[in-house]
Design an enzyme around this catalytic site. Structure first.
Site, short mmCIF file in Angstrom:
data_model
loop_
_atom_site.label_atom_id
_atom_site.label_comp_id
_atom_site.label_asym_id
_atom_site.label_seq_id
_atom_site.Cartn_x
_atom_site.Cartn_y
_atom_site.Cartn_z
N LYS A 137 -15.10 15.44 -14.23
CA LYS A 137 -16.05 14.45 -14.93
C LYS A 137 -15.84 14.42 -16.40
O LYS A 137 -15.87 13.49 -17.31
CB LYS A 137 -17.39 14.76 -14.53
CG LYS A 137 -17.62 14.36 -12.92
CD LYS A 137 -19.15 14.79 -12.45
CE LYS A 137 -19.36 14.70 -11.00
NZ LYS A 137 -20.39 15.16 -10.55
N THR A 139 -20.06 15.36 -5.19
CA THR A 139 -18.71 15.47 -4.85
C THR A 139 -18.50 15.70 -3.49
O THR A 139 -19.09 16.43 -2.86
CB THR A 139 -17.94 16.35 -5.89
OG1 THR A 139 -18.01 16.40 -7.05
CG2 THR A 139 -16.51 16.48 -5.39
N LEU A 156 -17.89 22.71 -5.55
CA LEU A 156 -17.76 21.34 -5.91
C LEU A 156 -19.31 20.62 -6.27
O LEU A 156 -20.32 21.33 -5.81
CB LEU A 156 -17.27 20.42 -4.50
CG LEU A 156 -15.99 20.54 -4.14
CD1 LEU A 156 -16.01 19.75 -2.71
CD2 LEU A 156 -14.90 20.20 -5.13
N ASP A 157 -19.38 19.73 -6.98
CA ASP A 157 -20.85 19.07 -7.37
C ASP A 157 -21.51 18.84 -6.35
O ASP A 157 -20.81 18.31 -5.27
CB ASP A 157 -20.60 18.35 -8.63
CG ASP A 157 -19.98 18.68 -9.82
OD1 ASP A 157 -20.19 19.97 -9.91
OD2 ASP A 157 -19.51 18.15 -10.39
N ARG A 158 -23.01 18.77 -6.52
CA ARG A 158 -23.68 18.28 -5.30
C ARG A 158 -23.31 16.94 -4.92
O ARG A 158 -23.13 16.56 -3.71
CB ARG A 158 -24.99 18.22 -5.87
CG ARG A 158 -26.05 17.70 -4.55
CD ARG A 158 -27.37 18.43 -4.70
NE ARG A 158 -27.92 17.82 -5.89
CZ ARG A 158 -28.74 16.94 -6.13
NH1 ARG A 158 -28.83 16.01 -5.42
NH2 ARG A 158 -29.27 16.68 -7.48
#
Ligand code: URA
Length: 239
Positions: free
Chosen positions: A190, A107, A103-105
């Site tokens: 995104k 998220t 997961l992105d930082r």
């Protein structure tokens, strides 16, 4: 049958040397008796092992559900930021843990962490098409065109094509959508919204396959998966 030090060490984050010291100090009981021999042969499934007064609930692998907070990276090591491994509670930590996918930082939400490579592969392999559901808050409103574009399959500007995705708009808030994708491309959600002229301002993953983020798990908290939780990952996927 395995060496006592090897069994205990496999369930913890610290190394074999530390465990050997612990055993020699008399902190380990096997079937109710102190055992000071690191090389004693025991059966982890049958013999009762107690370390520092706590029963060792031996399991070959461990499966953790985390409600990932924003600000930590989905990696095992990072020079700059805390990782999801850093914030696992001590009693769940052991060697070889890694996040299942990324997961992105920024998220939040459902992240699985394990030391079982086969389990991770069966979720992240592009061939498996395990659904991932996200709640996305946007800087603008979702339209019917957005929903159709997601369903048709978004194409990024570099030519990368996404598979068909399901976008449901929150009935009370058109700036919030629930997206289901069955892939894991870099920044996928995104970028899909950006292709439709919308910026994601907050992203939370709420499910992987049929496994949902436990609503009792606060942000940053972890819990162990049950066997049923593990199975539910592979149930109910669309493709
Ligand atoms: N898609 C994104 O853009 N970010 C995530 O963290 C997960 C899916």
């Amino acid at each position: 049958m395995e060496r006592l030090d090897k069994i205990i060490s496999s369930q913890r984050a610290d190394g074999r040397k530390e465990v050997q010291k612990l055993i020699k100090s008399g902190a380990v009981l096997v079937n109710g008796k102190i055992c000071k021999k690191p090389d004693a042969k025991v059966d982890p499934d049958k013999d009762e092992i107690v370390v520092d007064g706590q029963a060792l609930n031996y399991s070959k692998y461990i499966y953790i559900m985390m409600n990932k907070p924003a600000g930590v990276v989905s990696a095992t090591e990072d020079r700059q930021f805390k990782t999801v491994i850093d914030i696992i509670p001590e009693d769940m930590k052991r060697k070889g843990l890694f996040p299942v996918g990324r997961l992105d930082r920024d998220t939040e939400g459902l992240l699985l962490i394990t030391d079982d490579g086969d389990f991770a592969h069966s979720i992240t392999s592009p061939k498996k098409h395990v659904d991932k559901k996200y709640v996305a808050k946007l800087d603008g409103e979702i339209t019917e065109d957005t929903v159709k574009a997601f369903s048709d399959g978004i194409e990024f500007s570099d030519g990368t094509k996404c598979r068909s995705a399901v976008l449901e708009c929150d009935k009370n808030d058109k700036k919030t959508g629930i997206v289901t994708i069955c892939e894991g491309k870099y920044h996928q959600v995104k970028k899909m919204f950006l292709c439709c002229g919308l910026k994601v301002v907050h992203l939370q993953r709420i499910s992987i396959g049929g496994l949902y983020l436990d609503s009792n798990l606060h942000i940053g908290e972890c819990k162990l998966l049950t066997d049923l939780d593990k199975k539910s990952v592979f149930i109910g996927n669309i493709h």
